[in-house]
Design a protein around this motif. Structure first.
Motif, PDB file in Angstrom:
ATOM      1  N   THR A  49     -21.787  -1.069   3.567  1.00 49.51           N
ATOM      2  CA  THR A  49     -22.578  -1.151   2.344  1.00 49.51           C
ATOM      3  C   THR A  49     -23.467   0.083   2.269  1.00 49.51           C
ATOM      4  O   THR A  49     -23.893   0.616   3.293  1.00 49.51           O
ATOM      5  CB  THR A  49     -23.515  -2.384   2.289  1.00 49.51           C
ATOM      6  OG1 THR A  49     -24.655  -2.114   3.085  1.00 49.51           O
ATOM      7  CG2 THR A  49     -22.849  -3.645   2.741  1.00 49.51           C
ATOM      8  N   ARG A  51     -25.667   2.574  -1.166  1.00 49.62           N
ATOM      9  CA  ARG A  51     -25.955   2.627  -2.609  1.00 49.62           C
ATOM     10  C   ARG A  51     -24.749   3.144  -3.396  1.00 49.62           C
ATOM     11  O   ARG A  51     -24.525   2.740  -4.526  1.00 49.62           O
ATOM     12  CB  ARG A  51     -27.113   3.579  -2.885  1.00 49.62           C
ATOM     13  CG  ARG A  51     -28.365   3.213  -2.175  1.00 49.62           C
ATOM     14  CD  ARG A  51     -29.453   4.186  -2.538  1.00 49.62           C
ATOM     15  NE  ARG A  51     -29.858   3.996  -3.924  1.00 49.62           N
ATOM     16  CZ  ARG A  51     -30.823   4.670  -4.515  1.00 49.62           C
ATOM     17  NH1 ARG A  51     -31.474   5.587  -3.853  1.00 49.62           N
ATOM     18  NH2 ARG A  51     -31.144   4.443  -5.765  1.00 49.62           N
ATOM     19  N   SER A  52     -23.990   4.075  -2.781  1.00 51.99           N
ATOM     20  CA  SER A  52     -22.907   4.738  -3.526  1.00 51.99           C
ATOM     21  C   SER A  52     -21.902   3.729  -4.060  1.00 51.99           C
ATOM     22  O   SER A  52     -21.492   2.822  -3.339  1.00 51.99           O
ATOM     23  CB  SER A  52     -22.148   5.706  -2.617  1.00 51.99           C
ATOM     24  OG  SER A  52     -23.025   6.391  -1.801  1.00 51.99           O
ATOM     25  N   ARG A  53     -21.497   3.934  -5.311  1.00 49.69           N
ATOM     26  CA  ARG A  53     -20.509   3.032  -5.910  1.00 49.69           C
ATOM     27  C   ARG A  53     -19.111   3.487  -5.500  1.00 49.69           C
ATOM     28  O   ARG A  53     -18.435   4.181  -6.248  1.00 49.69           O
ATOM     29  CB  ARG A  53     -20.634   3.021  -7.432  1.00 49.69           C
ATOM     30  CG  ARG A  53     -22.020   2.837  -7.930  1.00 49.69           C
ATOM     31  CD  ARG A  53     -22.096   1.869  -9.111  1.00 49.69           C
ATOM     32  NE  ARG A  53     -23.299   1.034  -8.989  1.00 49.69           N
ATOM     33  CZ  ARG A  53     -23.343  -0.175  -8.449  1.00 49.69           C
ATOM     34  NH1 ARG A  53     -22.244  -0.741  -8.003  1.00 49.69           N
ATOM     35  NH2 ARG A  53     -24.472  -0.855  -8.356  1.00 49.69           N
ATOM     36  N   GLU A  94     -27.899  -2.294  -3.385  1.00 45.06           N
ATOM     37  CA  GLU A  94     -29.185  -1.589  -3.503  1.00 45.06           C
ATOM     38  C   GLU A  94     -30.194  -2.306  -2.615  1.00 45.06           C
ATOM     39  O   GLU A  94     -30.455  -3.490  -2.826  1.00 45.06           O
ATOM     40  CB  GLU A  94     -29.695  -1.659  -4.953  1.00 45.06           C
ATOM     41  CG  GLU A  94     -29.085  -0.666  -5.893  1.00 45.06           C
ATOM     42  CD  GLU A  94     -29.537   0.769  -5.643  1.00 45.06           C
ATOM     43  OE1 GLU A  94     -30.556   0.975  -4.946  1.00 45.06           O
ATOM     44  OE2 GLU A  94     -28.849   1.674  -6.140  1.00 45.06           O
ATOM     45  N   ASP A  97     -33.334  -3.400  -4.967  1.00 49.09           N
ATOM     46  CA  ASP A  97     -33.281  -4.388  -6.065  1.00 49.09           C
ATOM     47  C   ASP A  97     -32.101  -5.343  -5.853  1.00 49.09           C
ATOM     48  O   ASP A  97     -31.518  -5.387  -4.775  1.00 49.09           O
ATOM     49  CB  ASP A  97     -33.259  -3.700  -7.443  1.00 49.09           C
ATOM     50  CG  ASP A  97     -31.993  -2.874  -7.659  1.00 49.09           C
ATOM     51  OD1 ASP A  97     -30.917  -3.308  -7.190  1.00 49.09           O
ATOM     52  OD2 ASP A  97     -32.067  -1.798  -8.277  1.00 49.09           O
ATOM     53  N   ALA A  99     -29.128  -5.513  -7.098  1.00 44.22           N
ATOM     54  CA  ALA A  99     -27.735  -5.111  -7.311  1.00 44.22           C
ATOM     55  C   ALA A  99     -26.889  -5.239  -6.049  1.00 44.22           C
ATOM     56  O   ALA A  99     -27.251  -4.740  -4.980  1.00 44.22           O
ATOM     57  CB  ALA A  99     -27.698  -3.666  -7.828  1.00 44.22           C
TER      58      ALA A  99
END
Ligand code: BG6
Length: 492
Positions: A49, A51-53, A94, A97, A99
């Motif tokens: 995991t 942040r990068s999509r 994230e 937050d 997400a």
């Protein structure tokens, strides 16, 4: 030697900071090795995991590249690599937050009772958020564990805050504070040497041991990590954790067993027995250094300030300390610690230097009688050497000579050594905390470190400079020589 593989229960491994350096350099290659030898059951999943999509396929490509870079070619059989990559999945999350958290929960939902390992390979500023959201998303099950990378804080107050944040979501038995030095083969051997042999323990005290040296020297500079390093320095980066842990293993009383708490109770007692170093004695007991331009084996190298891109900094890239363990066993036997970047050689070792013989029966022609020394080499050339005096063979009368009883592990055991992370990650899955730091240990280490940092901050001078490629500032040599001792340089 045949190494033994004990399979672990199936687990789900979630790596936060999944695109980062630690995951690529250590965790994925380590897990690959354990999978390759058949230790990891088929159901086990590894989820990255960050942040990068990324699509899971893209993360798998990154993992493949990491394995190609960090695993030897002869250990990358296509079927093993393919089996490993098939375990990998990726979820964009994230920390700050909401997400991605429900996606992560959905990904793990079909195996609620399976062991879960949440590995926080992120900056410590995210530990609080990640733990909080793991809890809020209902991801923390009784069979979950969390692995916290160092640094756990930058001083006592911040370490307490990190511990409190992680402790608000996980029980202490679920928290694995990793210090990868404790997973190194030779560090484990230190325990075997001390507690599986009758020979050393009777000698393991101030009456027989003159002093102990612990050196962790690196030849590399700070390179791309200058930003982090300038806020840390050698005392926080290496001494607070790695060197103090080594000191504890050398100095602790024999634990009643290898149970996690039995070992950690003994280490804690050592940390609490360390003589305080503060503004009143730091001048005498500590040396700080910072490298300037010089040379490494590869050629000329820049100084620390050039790497940092600043005109000045008081961050130490070298530290040497004279440490006293104030208890019955060690009173009067100093422990000299030193660690630094851009030193002459990469070497980590513990040297136990015994007291001289009380009386010599030899006449002068026999030559000087050197002290016995036990050298425990962590890296490179892992092994143990016991320096003893013998008669120089052949005619010519009684001439004495010091020779090593040498057990180099590379020669004695042909097998490849597991990297420290490999062993430690499997211990996390097994729930064995013996080689991990307990909350009170980390806090006791900071309690001892903080007054040194404060003394340095208040001192008029910054670190002394040393040329890259040397053994640090000359004051570090004076630190041991004023007591008639020298740093161990045999084989260096
Ligand atoms: C890390 C430090 O904990 O240990 C680094 O943050 C250091 O600065 C590293 O280079 C040394 O580890 P090893 O296993 O290469 O001796």
């Amino acid at each position: 030697m045949v190494s033994r593989v004990i399979a672990v229960d199936p687990f789900d491994f979630v790596a936060f900071g999944g695109t980062g350096d630690l995951v690529r350099r250590k965790l994925l290659p380590g897990l690959y090795h354990r999978d390759r030898v058949g230790q990891i059951p088929p159901e086990t999943r590894i989820v990255g995991t960050a942040r990068s999509r990324l699509e899971p396929g893209a993360w798998r490509d990154m993992a493949r590249a990491a394995i190609e870079e960090h695993v030897a070619a002869e250990e990358r059989e296509p079927e093993h690599v393919a089996r490993f990559l098939a375990r990998l999945d990726y979820v964009a999350v994230e920390a700050a937050d909401e997400a991605g958290w429900s996606d992560l929960a959905a990904r793990l939902a079909d195996a609620p009772d399976r062991i879960r390992v949440f590995y926080l390979a992120t900056g410590p500023d995210l530990f609080d958020d990640i733990c909080h959201r793991l809890g809020a998303a209902g991801l923390v099950t009784p069979a979950s564990r969390v692995v916290v990378e160092k640094p756990v804080g930058t001083d006592l107050a911040s370490a307490r805050a990190v511990n409190a944040a992680v402790g608000a979501v996980f029980r202490e038995e679920q928290i694995f504070r990793i210090d990868h030095y404790l997973g190194k083969e030779t560090v484990q051997n230190l325990m075997a040497l001390r507690f599986a042999n009758a020979l050393f323990e009777p000698l393991w005290n101030a009456a027989r041991i003159d002093h102990v040296q612990i050196t962790v020297a690196e030849s590399l500079g700070v390179g791309g990590r200058a930003g982090y390093y300038d806020h840390a320095g050698a005392l926080r980066d290496m001494v607070q954790n790695h060197l103090l842990q080594l000191l504890c293993l050398v100095a602790m009383e024999p634990p009643a067993s290898l149970d996690a708490d039995a070992v950690r109770d003994e280490k804690l007692k050592v940390l609490k027995a360390l003589k305080r170093i503060d503004g009143s004695n730091a001048d005498r007991l500590t040396v700080r250094g910072q490298y300037t331009a010089g040379a490494s084996a590869e050629g000329p190298v820049p100084g620390y300030l050039d790497e940092l891109g600043e005109a000045s900094s008081r961050t130490e890239t070298f530290v040497a300390l004279e440490v006293e363990v104030e208890n019955w066993r060690w009173a009067g036997t100093p422990f000299y610690l030193r660690s630094g970047k851009r030193l002459a050689q990469r070497v980590s070792e513990i040297v136990v230097s015994f007291r001289p013989i009380p009386h010599s029966v030899f006449d002068e022609s026999a030559g000087p009688i050197a002290r016995n020394e036990l050298v425990i080499r962590l890296q490179p050339d892992e092994g143990v050497k016991l320096q003893v005096m013998i008669k120089d063979p052949g005619p010519g009368g009684m001439r004495l000579k010091r020779v090593p009883l040498d057990m180099s592990f590379a020669q004695t055991f042909a097998a490849r050594h597991a990297d420290a992370y490999e062993r430690l990650v499997m211990d996390v899955v097994r729930g064995n905390q013996t080689l991990f730091m307990r909350r009170d240990e980390v806090e006791a280490a900071w309690t001892w470190i903080d007054p040194i940092l404060e003394a340095w901050t208040n001192a008029p001078d910054g670190p002394k400079s040393y040329r890259a490629g040397t053994w640090g500032p000359s004051a570090a040599i004076a630190l041991v020589e004023r007591a008639g001792r020298t740093w161990h340089e045999d084989g260096m």
